[in-house]
Scaffold this active site. Structure first.
Site, PDB file in Angstrom:
ATOM      1  N   ASP A  87     -37.994  25.629 -91.387  1.00 39.82           N
ATOM      2  CA  ASP A  87     -39.239  26.304 -91.543  1.00 39.82           C
ATOM      3  C   ASP A  87     -38.809  27.905 -91.687  1.00 39.82           C
ATOM      4  OD1 ASP A  87     -37.994  27.042 -88.854  1.00 39.82           O
ATOM      5  OD2 ASP A  87     -39.371  26.146 -87.996  1.00 39.82           O
ATOM      6  N   ASN A  94       3.870   5.483 -90.708  1.00 44.43           N
ATOM      7  CA  ASN A  94       3.710   4.555 -90.799  1.00 44.43           C
ATOM      8  C   ASN A  94       4.704   3.425 -91.567  1.00 44.43           C
ATOM      9  OD1 ASN A  94       2.692   5.464 -88.176  1.00 44.43           O
ATOM     10  ND2 ASN A  94       1.818   3.489 -88.120  1.00 44.43           N
ATOM     11  N   GLU A 152       7.967   4.127 -92.524  1.00 41.73           N
ATOM     12  CA  GLU A 152       8.604   2.494 -91.441  1.00 41.73           C
ATOM     13  C   GLU A 152       9.149   1.246 -91.630  1.00 41.73           C
ATOM     14  OE1 GLU A 152       6.921   3.761 -87.548  1.00 41.73           O
ATOM     15  OE2 GLU A 152       7.425   5.665 -87.530  1.00 41.73           O
ATOM     16  N   ASN A 185       6.953   6.171 -83.175  1.00 46.57           N
ATOM     17  CA  ASN A 185       5.536   6.148 -83.001  1.00 46.57           C
ATOM     18  C   ASN A 185       5.564   7.083 -81.779  1.00 46.57           C
ATOM     19  OD1 ASN A 185       6.264   5.270 -85.173  1.00 46.57           O
ATOM     20  ND2 ASN A 185       4.626   2.877 -83.708  1.00 46.57           N
ATOM     21  N   THR A 222       6.992  11.473 -83.367  1.00 43.59           N
ATOM     22  CA  THR A 222       7.694  11.953 -84.011  1.00 43.59           C
ATOM     23  C   THR A 222       5.208  11.836 -84.565  1.00 43.59           C
ATOM     24  OG1 THR A 222       8.283  10.553 -85.224  1.00 43.59           O
ATOM     25  CG2 THR A 222       9.660  12.543 -84.146  1.00 43.59           C
TER      26      THR A 222
HETATM   27  P1  ATP Z   1     -43.409  28.402 -90.552  1.00 43.60           P
HETATM   28  O1  ATP Z   1     -43.129  28.244 -91.531  1.00 43.60           O
HETATM   29  O2  ATP Z   1     -44.174  29.761 -91.010  1.00 43.60           O
HETATM   30  O3  ATP Z   1     -42.691  28.355 -88.823  1.00 43.60           O
HETATM   31  P2  ATP Z   1     -45.118  26.383 -90.003  1.00 43.60           P
HETATM   32  O4  ATP Z   1     -45.339  25.671 -90.733  1.00 43.60           O
HETATM   33  O5  ATP Z   1     -45.252  26.409 -88.560  1.00 43.60           O
HETATM   34  O6  ATP Z   1     -45.034  27.961 -89.758  1.00 43.60           O
HETATM   35  P3  ATP Z   1     -48.265  26.791 -89.098  1.00 43.60           P
HETATM   36  O7  ATP Z   1     -47.888  26.555 -87.950  1.00 43.60           O
HETATM   37  O8  ATP Z   1     -48.872  25.159 -89.197  1.00 43.60           O
HETATM   38  O9  ATP Z   1     -46.835  26.819 -89.916  1.00 43.60           O
HETATM   39  O10 ATP Z   1     -49.198  27.719 -89.222  1.00 43.60           O
HETATM   40  C1  ATP Z   1     -49.897  27.223 -90.530  1.00 43.60           C
HETATM   41  C2  ATP Z   1     -50.921  28.729 -90.848  1.00 43.60           C
HETATM   42  O11 ATP Z   1     -51.579  28.247 -89.844  1.00 43.60           O
HETATM   43  C3  ATP Z   1     -50.428  29.805 -90.344  1.00 43.60           C
HETATM   44  O12 ATP Z   1     -50.817  30.496 -92.251  1.00 43.60           O
HETATM   45  C4  ATP Z   1     -52.633  30.147 -89.750  1.00 43.60           C
HETATM   46  O13 ATP Z   1     -52.721  30.203 -90.566  1.00 43.60           O
HETATM   47  C5  ATP Z   1     -52.524  29.066 -89.088  1.00 43.60           C
HETATM   48  N1  ATP Z   1     -51.743  29.357 -87.876  1.00 43.60           N
HETATM   49  C6  ATP Z   1     -51.161  29.047 -87.094  1.00 43.60           C
HETATM   50  N2  ATP Z   1     -50.651  29.365 -86.266  1.00 43.60           N
HETATM   51  C7  ATP Z   1     -52.240  29.611 -85.603  1.00 43.60           C
HETATM   52  C8  ATP Z   1     -52.907  29.107 -84.329  1.00 43.60           C
HETATM   53  N3  ATP Z   1     -52.558  29.694 -82.825  1.00 43.60           N
HETATM   54  N4  ATP Z   1     -54.438  28.920 -84.544  1.00 43.60           N
HETATM   55  C9  ATP Z   1     -54.963  28.848 -84.937  1.00 43.60           C
HETATM   56  N5  ATP Z   1     -54.364  28.980 -86.609  1.00 43.60           N
HETATM   57  C10 ATP Z   1     -52.991  29.214 -86.999  1.00 43.60           C
END
Ligand code: ATP
Length: 883
Positions: free
Chosen positions: A328, A690, A693, A718, A721
């Site tokens: 991620d 082995n 041997e 065995n 060694t």
């Molecule tokens: P990353 O790969 O960066 O960790 P992610 O896959 O965890 O991201 P998400 O956390 O699902 O991504 O976020 C996706 C989108 O959702 C963000 O770009 C943002 O616009 C929105 N978002 C993230 N966190 C929140 C939140 N706490 N409340 C509302 N919207 C959010």
């Protein structure tokens, strides 16, 4: 009748447990209860008892063969000395096996402890993080989204709590929880005021009082029933013991053949029997599976010292074959230190960082609608504010921090506008919604989330102190793209006032758009070199993010996943991929070549991983949230962060990086590759020894040469060694170029055809030395049968010890490689020689081994033949004959 906790009022449960909701248990109470109830642990499977380990050593084929051999030899030619010697060898073999297995088990236990979970508990009036294993009944625990519940507990307070209880009830949809008492004797799945050990918090938070721990929990009861299950063996161990079994059969057939040919030739029955037994003993690489377990466990321990916890032994093996790593973005590739960077409100763009010192915000605060942005930031926010240590999502923490910089009191805002309803942030809608009471006796809906998800519900916008029709959405889309392309994570905000009588079903419509905030989360400095190192090691890194394509692209450029200035097309938008359908070659290629996927949902992450796996890749996957769990399980190696990752993600993962460093995986892969190399090295080493041997004994018998090696001599070989150098090989550091070559193919066996041919060549080179010295001593030196036997024996000892130097790769020089630089190898050689010299000089042992005094010249020939075998194998190796 005593009522169950779920059928009792919470106050009574707390009273019965002699606890306190506000204060928790005292330290004294905890100590007493630990003694009374034991630790909150359920061991997976029954740990093998020491007796069982010891007993298992006796049902080893080698020991059985030896026992039978001693019995028959004693029956045919009662020789007390030889019987005692063989019994000593049996005891020695059993002891070595016992100590090694015990050490392996201990290391694994230590590792299991390190991977153990922690939980939040209220004790002595303070909230503390403690190992889950030390929870006791009566403890007040706090759980939050993403946590694993550590014990069975009765809920005291809940906030939007839903729990996945599949591990207990098999039900895969999450169940909502509350605190109301329930009727006695209702089924487990309906006990909605309880949480159970081993289940995971999908949403919300709660406070609860522990009612049962360890084996008394529902999970513990299930485990008790199935506690006969033993620790499963890793595929590698299985492959190795299969190999050993296969060799045993082969040898038995060979031994029977020798026995009958000898018998038909009219040889002395005792000699043939001894030879056949010697053969059987010679061929069984009894140390193989246990040496492999030790190498794996040792590698895991070594990594744990570098903050990398490998939870399953087989992961070490898979690590060496991993060729794709999916990650991620936030927190793995970036710092996860979010900071409000840009505000776009009422058509103004404001750099929050540059303007921090100015009075710009004061002017903003004067604006009529600016407080809507503040309210949305604070109210549509799940950060826990009750103690000094604020906890929560980093983006929401950044919002609270920003509000505090404006000298506003978030706690007070929350108190004045109590929450009536919440739709928590969801990775599919990418929105979070709350409904709060407002000061004019009505309610207000606040929404925050991904701009494109939010904007479709907005029909008005705040502009110049007024609410107007939202007509310029395209301009805002451009603005969002612009901010994202600077690497900012962007959130949009909206609201709607409703009166007390408005229907609450239709929350998400006709919203008023407030503005956007861009958050700065810089790329981690150490990620770029790591990605380069992965590339060199033939491992592709793929970013799978839920974030905006622009933000993904910028961060990808900064960490070297994409080249700077690359086309936005290089980022695959999740809307444009349909992975489940049969893909044409172009699309398949496009997906296989892509490095960045944006706006990906957890379901898509799973599909992308399956897609890679279907195309013969071994996939590692970083995940931290509760939604990542299916993908973490699906991936060949699931990797969770120790600090940032949720407990449930850590539970589902195979590897936990305790220090949250993306770079740590590089070390783990390096180690995984090295361990696999070492396992191969000592398999080749043990098998070639082995083989030497077996073939030496067989050939000498078939050629009717005098004085073949005796069973006890082979046993000594065995024990001395084989095992020590093999163990030493497992202690090596790994070749320097280990991260400069492509990963091993997933379906590649431990022993490739090339390794088999190397094994045979090394084995035959040693055989050549043994048979050679036998023939030379017999025909040229005219030595006595005992002298010939001894010279062959010492040649075999030395040639086998020297064989360890054949185990380095043929591409590296003989004098500068991993094996020759491994001090353990030298230690093993010195120890083995020391033991052999000891056996030669200590008369009872020398007698048992039929060792006599040899002249210096005879020892000279031993040296020449043994070195000759090394030289021969090196010549073949260097001319491309072996690996
Ligand atoms: P990353 O790969 O960066 O960790 P992610 O896959 O965890 O991201 P998400 O956390 O699902 O991504 O976020 C996706 C989108 O959702 C963000 O770009 C943002 O616009 C929105 N978002 C993230 N966190 C929140 C939140 N706490 N409340 C509302 N919207 C959010």
């Amino acid at each position: 009748m005593t009522l169950e906790p779920y059928a009792t009022e919470i106050e009574k449960v707390v009273q019965k447990q002699d606890s306190s909701i506000e204060f928790g248990l005292t330290n004294e109470q905890v100590q007493k209860r630990i003694k009374e109830f034991g630790g909150n642990e359920i061991l997976e499977g029954n740990p093998k008892s020491r007796w069982r380990i010891l007993l298992d050593q006796f049902i080893d084929p080698i020991i059985l063969i030896l026992g039978l051999a001693t019995f028959f030899t004693f029956l045919f030619s009662p020789d007390l000395l030889e019987t005692i010697a063989t019994l000593t060898v049996i005891i020695l073999t059993v002891s070595i096996g016992f100590v090694m297995e015990l050490q392996g088990i201990r290391s694994l236990e230590a590792l299991r402890k390190m991977g153990a979970t922690e939980c939040l508990v209220l004790r002595d009036g303070k909230i503390k993080m403690i190992p889950s294993s030390s929870l006791v009944p009566g403890d007040i625990i706090l759980v939050d989204t993403g946590d694993m519940v550590s014990a069975d507990a009765r809920l005291i307070t809940v906030k939007n709590l839903s729990i996945k209880e599949a591990s207990l009830t098999g039900e895969s949809t999450a169940v909502e929880k509350d605190v109301k008492p329930l009727p006695q004797n209702i089924p487990l799945a309906e006990r909605s005021n309880m949480v159970f050990k081993g289940t995971s918090v999908i949403q919300g938070s709660a406070k609860a009082i522990v009612t049962n721990t360890g084996l008394d929990t529902q999970l513990g009861k299930i485990q008790k029933i199935s506690s006969t299950i033993e620790e499963p063996r890793t595929p590698l161990e299985k492959k190795l013991s299969q190999l050993s079994k296969w060799l045993i059969w082969l040898t038995l057939i060979f031994a029977i053949l020798i026995f009958f040919t000898g018998y038909l030739r009219g040889m002395d029955i005792i000699t043939i029997l001894k030879t056949a037994i010697a053969l059987a003993v010679a061929a069984i690489p009894e140390g193989l599976p246990i040496v492999a377990t030790i190498a794996l466990a040792r590698g895991m321990l070594k990594l744990s010292k570098r903050q990398i916890i490998i939870k399953k032994m087989e992961a070490v093996e898979t690590l060496g074959a991993t060729n794709i790593i999916c990650t991620d973005k936030t927190g793995t590739l970036t710092e996860d230190k979010m900071q409000v960077h840009t505000l776009a409100f009422e058509g103004n763009m404001l750099n929050a960082i540059q303007n921090e010192e100015h009075h710009f915000f004061e002017q903003l605060l004067q604006k009529k609608y600016f407080n809507k942005l503040i309210m949305a930031s604070v109210l549509c926010n799940n950060v826990v504010l009750d103690n000094a240590n604020k906890r929560g999502d980093s983006i929401e923490l950044a919002l609270i921090e920003f509000v505090e910089k404006l000298k506003l009191d978030s706690k007070k805002i929350k108190a004045v506008n109590p929450e009536q309803l919440e739709i928590p942030f969801n990775t599919n809608s990418k929105l979070m919604v709350t409904l709060n009471k407002n000061e004019s006796n009505g309610s207000t809906i606040y929404v925050k989330g991904a701009f494109e998800g939010l904007v479709k519900y907005c029909n008005t916008i705040i502009k110049a102190n007024k609410i107007e029709k939202f007509t310029n959405k395209t301009e805002w889309f451009e603005l969002v793209n612009n901010l994202a392309s600077q690497g900012l994570r962007v959130l949009g905000f909206a609201y709607k006032d409703i009166d007390a009588h408005s229907p609450k079903e239709d929350l998400l419509s006709q919203l008023t758009f407030i503005g956007i905030i861009g958050f700065l989360d810089p790329a981690r400095k150490d990620v770029k070199p790591t990605i380069k190192a992965y590339k060199d090691a033939g491992i592709k890194v793929v970013m799978l993010t839920g974030d905006h394509p622009g933000t993904a692209k910028k961060i990808a450029e900064e960490v070297g996943l994409l080249t700077t200035g690359s086309n936005i097309e290089a980022v695959i938008h999740s809307e444009n991929i349909k992975i489940e359908e049969e893909l044409d070659t172009d699309n398949k290629e496009r997906l296989l070549n892509a490095s960045v996927f944006a706006r990906v949902t957890p379901e898509q992450k799973l599909k992308i991983i399956s897609f890679y796996q279907k195309n013969n890749n071994i996939v590692g996957m970083f995940g931290d949230g509760i939604n990542d769990i299916p993908a973490l399980r699906k991936a060949d190696i699931g990797i969770a962060m120790g600090l940032r990752g949720t407990q449930a993600a850590r539970e589902a993962a195979d590897i936990i990086l305790k220090n949250d460093r993306f770079t740590a995986m590089q070390l783990a892969i390096n180690q995984g590759r090295a361990i696999f190399d070492h396992i191969r090295q000592f398999v080749v080493y043990l098998l070639s020894c082995n083989l030497a041997e077996v073939v030496s004994v067989g050939l000498v018998a078939l050629l009717n040469l005098p004085a073949p090696l005796l069973p006890l001599q082979i046993l000594f070989l065995n024990l001395v060694t084989d095992i020590f150098p093999a163990l030493a090989l497992g202690m090596g550091k790994g070749e320097v170029d280990i991260m400069n070559r492509p990963p091993r193919k997933a379906d590649e066996p431990i022993m490739t055809p090339q390794l088999w041919s190397s094994t045979i060549i090394y084995g035959l080179c040693i055989t050549a030395a043994v048979v050679g010295i036998t023939a030379y001593a017999h025909f040229t030196l005219k030595a006595s049968p005992s002298e010939i036997n001894n010279m062959a024996f010492f040649t075999l000892v030395l040639a086998q010890l020297l064989n360890v130097f054949n185990m380095s790769k043929s591409e590296v020089s003989f004098l500068n490689n991993e094996v020759i630089k491994n001090p353990w190898v030298w230690g093993a050689i010195v120890l083995s020689i020391f033991i052999t010299v000891g056996a030669y000089y200590i008369t009872p042992i020398a007698n048992a081994l039929h060792l006599i005094n040899l002249s210096t010249q005879q020892f000279g020939w031993v040296l020449v033949f043994a070195l000759g075998s090394l030289a021969l194998s090196q010549i073949i190796k260097r001319s491309g004959g072996t690996f």
